[in-house]
Enzyme design. Structure first.
Site, PDB file in Angstrom:
ATOM      1  N   ASP A  46       1.616 -17.599 -14.814  1.00 29.43           N
ATOM      2  CA  ASP A  46       0.814 -16.407 -14.525  1.00 29.43           C
ATOM      3  C   ASP A  46       0.060 -16.053 -15.791  1.00 29.43           C
ATOM      4  O   ASP A  46       0.349 -16.568 -16.878  1.00 29.43           O
ATOM      5  CB  ASP A  46       1.743 -15.248 -14.107  1.00 29.43           C
ATOM      6  CG  ASP A  46       0.973 -13.951 -13.872  1.00 29.43           C
ATOM      7  OD1 ASP A  46      -0.080 -13.994 -13.213  1.00 29.43           O
ATOM      8  OD2 ASP A  46       1.408 -12.886 -14.357  1.00 29.43           O
ATOM      9  N   SER A  47      -0.874 -15.107 -15.649  1.00 27.78           N
ATOM     10  CA  SER A  47      -1.608 -14.642 -16.822  1.00 27.78           C
ATOM     11  C   SER A  47      -0.706 -13.829 -17.757  1.00 27.78           C
ATOM     12  O   SER A  47      -1.083 -13.570 -18.889  1.00 27.78           O
ATOM     13  CB  SER A  47      -2.783 -13.786 -16.363  1.00 27.78           C
ATOM     14  OG  SER A  47      -2.323 -12.760 -15.508  1.00 27.78           O
ATOM     15  N   CYS A  98      -0.179 -16.391  -9.891  1.00 26.46           N
ATOM     16  CA  CYS A  98      -1.199 -15.412 -10.252  1.00 26.46           C
ATOM     17  C   CYS A  98      -2.269 -15.482  -9.169  1.00 26.46           C
ATOM     18  O   CYS A  98      -2.790 -16.572  -8.881  1.00 26.46           O
ATOM     19  CB  CYS A  98      -1.787 -15.805 -11.605  1.00 26.46           C
ATOM     20  SG  CYS A  98      -3.203 -14.832 -12.127  1.00 26.46           S
ATOM     21  N   GLU A 148       1.814  -2.094 -16.545  1.00 25.98           N
ATOM     22  CA  GLU A 148       2.288  -2.576 -17.847  1.00 25.98           C
ATOM     23  C   GLU A 148       2.664  -1.426 -18.779  1.00 25.98           C
ATOM     24  O   GLU A 148       3.470  -1.598 -19.687  1.00 25.98           O
ATOM     25  CB  GLU A 148       1.266  -3.523 -18.471  1.00 25.98           C
ATOM     26  CG  GLU A 148       1.133  -4.742 -17.569  1.00 25.98           C
ATOM     27  CD  GLU A 148       0.606  -5.987 -18.236  1.00 25.98           C
ATOM     28  OE1 GLU A 148       0.198  -5.928 -19.398  1.00 25.98           O
ATOM     29  OE2 GLU A 148       0.599  -7.022 -17.544  1.00 25.98           O
ATOM     30  N   CYS A 193      -2.184  -9.037  -5.916  1.00 29.37           N
ATOM     31  CA  CYS A 193      -2.109  -9.161  -7.372  1.00 29.37           C
ATOM     32  C   CYS A 193      -0.630  -9.054  -7.727  1.00 29.37           C
ATOM     33  O   CYS A 193       0.099  -8.250  -7.120  1.00 29.37           O
ATOM     34  CB  CYS A 193      -2.912  -8.034  -8.035  1.00 29.37           C
ATOM     35  SG  CYS A 193      -2.663  -7.943  -9.816  1.00 29.37           S
ATOM     36  N   HIS A 221       1.070  -7.713  -9.952  1.00 29.27           N
ATOM     37  CA  HIS A 221       1.670  -6.459 -10.416  1.00 29.27           C
ATOM     38  C   HIS A 221       1.892  -5.444  -9.295  1.00 29.27           C
ATOM     39  O   HIS A 221       2.683  -4.529  -9.434  1.00 29.27           O
ATOM     40  CB  HIS A 221       0.765  -5.790 -11.459  1.00 29.27           C
ATOM     41  CG  HIS A 221       0.710  -6.506 -12.773  1.00 29.27           C
ATOM     42  ND1 HIS A 221       0.307  -7.806 -12.897  1.00 29.27           N
ATOM     43  CD2 HIS A 221       1.018  -6.077 -14.023  1.00 29.27           C
ATOM     44  CE1 HIS A 221       0.345  -8.151 -14.176  1.00 29.27           C
ATOM     45  NE2 HIS A 221       0.783  -7.129 -14.875  1.00 29.27           N
TER      46      HIS A 221
HETATM   47  N1  DGL Z   1      -1.738 -11.903 -12.550  1.00 32.55           N
HETATM   48  C1  DGL Z   1      -3.008 -11.368 -12.184  1.00 32.55           C
HETATM   49  C2  DGL Z   1      -3.206 -11.512 -10.668  1.00 32.55           C
HETATM   50  O1  DGL Z   1      -2.277 -11.670  -9.903  1.00 32.55           O
HETATM   51  C3  DGL Z   1      -3.155  -9.914 -12.592  1.00 32.55           C
HETATM   52  C4  DGL Z   1      -3.314  -9.703 -14.071  1.00 32.55           C
HETATM   53  C5  DGL Z   1      -4.596 -10.288 -14.630  1.00 32.55           C
HETATM   54  O2  DGL Z   1      -5.703  -9.765 -14.385  1.00 32.55           O
HETATM   55  O3  DGL Z   1      -4.489 -11.288 -15.314  1.00 32.55           O
HETATM   56  O4  DGL Z   1      -4.308 -11.483 -10.222  1.00 32.55           O
END
Ligand code: DGL
Length: 275
Positions: A14-15, A77, A156, A188, A190
């Site tokens: 993931d990011s 992600c 976050e 997303c 989060h």
């Molecule tokens: N993990 C990203 C997503 O699911 C969210 C956070 C980001 O913008 O990197 O889209």
């Protein structure tokens, strides 16, 4: 081609920290599997970057995960699944899955009135991918997308139950409520952490879809189908769960502990630009 070791770990990336909501579901659905997780904490957010950049990052991460001899990769992600899955799956010799197909399938199965809302980053919503996948499954589905860029920093910052989050969420969701959606995809990583706020604002009748849950089931099915499920009796070589990041390992560990209590003993920092 060498035969894949079924006792090898699954790679998940993931990011940043959000993909841990997907790891949590994989741990629940297939507790015998080993996992190597990479969170790109140095380069988060992906949601405001171009597809070309997200593809370049995803390729580097896949090269890193392959040094850990993973047997399959989950792009945990939504943004990277939207921008990079098709490209990287094609060029990788092990199975690579994302979170979008699973989320889209669940939403199409859940809706009663054919009106589905999707919330996600600018990149995910801008790509239109959820709409395409859902309309491929059921052409008469009406999809309303809404980018919610402030949700990631709010999560976050730990503001999961806070009046600021309530206010922002109610502004974001008002346009979806006007469209009488009966199903909302939390597109997303989060957003499942904001579930109770979203539930309260959308009401009990709207089905909230967390693609992480279905993705874990898809992974389980894929491993079984390919004879790649780990033998639960096989001795564990090394730790069952390994966590890597590109920056701020300690910050990651403390956030991760709130999502996966007890599972993250150590986080290692690597230089992802070397891959
Ligand atoms: N993990 C990203 C997503 O699911 C969210 C956070 C980001 O913008 O990197 O889209």
């Amino acid at each position: 081609m060498m035969e894949t070791d079924k006792n090898a770990p699954v790679g998940v990336f993931d990011s940043g920290v959000g993909g841990l909501t997907v790891v949590r579901e994989i741990m629940r659905q297939i507790p015998e599997e080993r996992i190597v997780y990479f969170g790109d904490t140095a380069r988060v957010p992906y949601g405001s970057k171009s597809a070309d950049t997200v593809i370049r990052y995803s390729r580097q991460i896949i090269r890193f995960l392959q040094t850990k001899k993973v047997k399959a990769i989950v792009i945990a992600c939504n943004t990277a699944s939207a921008c990079a899955l098709d490209v990287v799956a094609e060029e990788t010799d092990i199975p690579v899955i994302g979170v979008i197909n699973a989320g889209a399938r669940t939403a199409v199965g859940a809706t009663r009135n054919g009106r589905i809302g999707v919330i996600g980053t600018e990149a995910t919503i801008g790509s239109g991918i959820y709409t395409r996948v859902m309309q491929r499954l059921r052409p008469d589905i009406q999809v309303a997308g809404k980018p919610c860029p402030l949700f990631v920093p709010l999560v976050e910052e730990g503001l999961l139950h806070d009046s600021v989050t309530d206010e922002i969420a109610s502004r974001y969701l008002s346009s979806l409520k006007e469209k009488y959606i009966d199903t909302l995809v939390l597109g997303c990583t989060h957003y499942p952490l904001l579930r109770s706020t979203l539930r309260r604002l959308m009401g009990e009748d709207v089905v909230l879809v967390n693609p992480a849950y279905e993705t874990a089931i898809e992974l389980k099915g894929l491993l079984q189908e390919r004879g790649l499920g780990r033998d639960p009796e096989a001795p564990l070589e090394g730790e069952q769960y390994q966590f890597y990041v590109s920056d701020l390992a300690e910050k990651f560990t403390s956030f991760a502990t709130s999502i996966l209590p007890g599972a993250v003993k150590e986080t290692r920092k690597i230089d992802i630009e070397n891959y």
